[in-house]
Design a protein around this motif. Sequence first.
Motif, PDB file in Angstrom:
ATOM      1  N   UNK A  70       0.864  -1.178   0.000  1.00 13.22           N
ATOM      2  CA  UNK A  70       0.000   0.000   0.000  1.00 13.22           C
ATOM      3  C   UNK A  70       0.900   1.228   0.000  1.00 13.22           C
ATOM      4  N   UNK A  71       0.866   2.001  -1.067  1.00 10.03           N
ATOM      5  CA  UNK A  71       1.672   3.209  -1.157  1.00 10.03           C
ATOM      6  C   UNK A  71       3.162   2.952  -1.127  1.00 10.03           C
ATOM      7  N   UNK A  72       3.607   1.818  -1.664  1.00  8.59           N
ATOM      8  CA  UNK A  72       5.033   1.491  -1.699  1.00  8.59           C
ATOM      9  C   UNK A  72       5.592   1.007  -0.373  1.00  8.59           C
ATOM     10  N   UNK A  73       4.699   0.704   0.588  1.00  7.88           N
ATOM     11  CA  UNK A  73       5.136   0.273   1.921  1.00  7.88           C
ATOM     12  C   UNK A  73       4.402  -1.016   2.312  1.00  7.88           C
ATOM     13  N   UNK A  74       5.044  -1.794   3.173  1.00  9.32           N
ATOM     14  CA  UNK A  74       4.386  -2.941   3.796  1.00  9.32           C
ATOM     15  C   UNK A  74       4.511  -2.799   5.305  1.00  9.32           C
ATOM     16  N   UNK A  75       3.607  -3.425   6.024  1.00  7.37           N
ATOM     17  CA  UNK A  75       3.680  -3.424   7.481  1.00  7.37           C
ATOM     18  C   UNK A  75       4.181  -4.786   7.919  1.00  7.37           C
ATOM     19  N   UNK A  76       5.406  -4.810   8.408  1.00  6.54           N
ATOM     20  CA  UNK A  76       6.039  -6.048   8.852  1.00  6.54           C
ATOM     21  C   UNK A  76       5.777  -6.242  10.345  1.00  6.54           C
ATOM     22  N   UNK A  95       7.067  -0.354   9.471  1.00 11.17           N
ATOM     23  CA  UNK A  95       6.697  -0.061   8.089  1.00 11.17           C
ATOM     24  C   UNK A  95       7.967  -0.036   7.254  1.00 11.17           C
ATOM     25  N   UNK A  96       7.959  -0.819   6.174  1.00  8.60           N
ATOM     26  CA  UNK A  96       9.151  -0.965   5.334  1.00  8.60           C
ATOM     27  C   UNK A  96       8.844  -0.514   3.914  1.00  8.60           C
ATOM     28  N   UNK A 101      12.918  -8.885   2.735  1.00  6.97           N
ATOM     29  CA  UNK A 101      13.336  -9.567   3.956  1.00  6.97           C
ATOM     30  C   UNK A 101      13.555  -8.530   5.041  1.00  6.97           C
ATOM     31  N   UNK A 102      13.040  -8.833   6.230  1.00  4.21           N
ATOM     32  CA  UNK A 102      13.181  -7.930   7.375  1.00  4.21           C
ATOM     33  C   UNK A 102      13.713  -8.704   8.562  1.00  4.21           C
TER      34      UNK A 102
END
Length: 142
Positions: free
Chosen positions: A11-17, A27-28, A38-39
């Motif tokens: 969503x909007x170039x970000x993911x919630x890890x 938020x990555x 990978x986080x």
Amino acid sequence: MGQFIRNIDVAGGMIRATCPRCSRSAYLEVAQGSRRRIHRCRCGKSTSYNVNYRKERREVTYGPARVITRNAREQKIRLNDVSLSGVSFFITSELALAMRRGQEIGIKFRSSGSSVMQRKIRIRNIKKNRIGAQYVGATMSW
């Protein structure tokens, strides 16, 4: 320590890890076009995220179907998944050589409600024997 794998939407170039071990969230940023991120959490747990850019959910469907080419020939195929905007399927190597991006063909398959669907599709992606296509218009006209 082993790595944990999850599917996640962008969503909007970000993911919630969220760490599966300690439940910390972060938020990555995801590079455009990348399919994996990978986080590594502060607690030491690494999590690999398969990134999904699709707007609609896809329904995994393994079943027989047929493609109809412009010369009205029907070829057997194997469905892979179906979404509101498109479909992906597997074809033979010989048929894959005849397919081109942007080409419009017809497809017939049985939906989960057991009714026969017949739609016109435009090929968007070809990777070896797997084809990704987008529906064209509301109904198919041949």
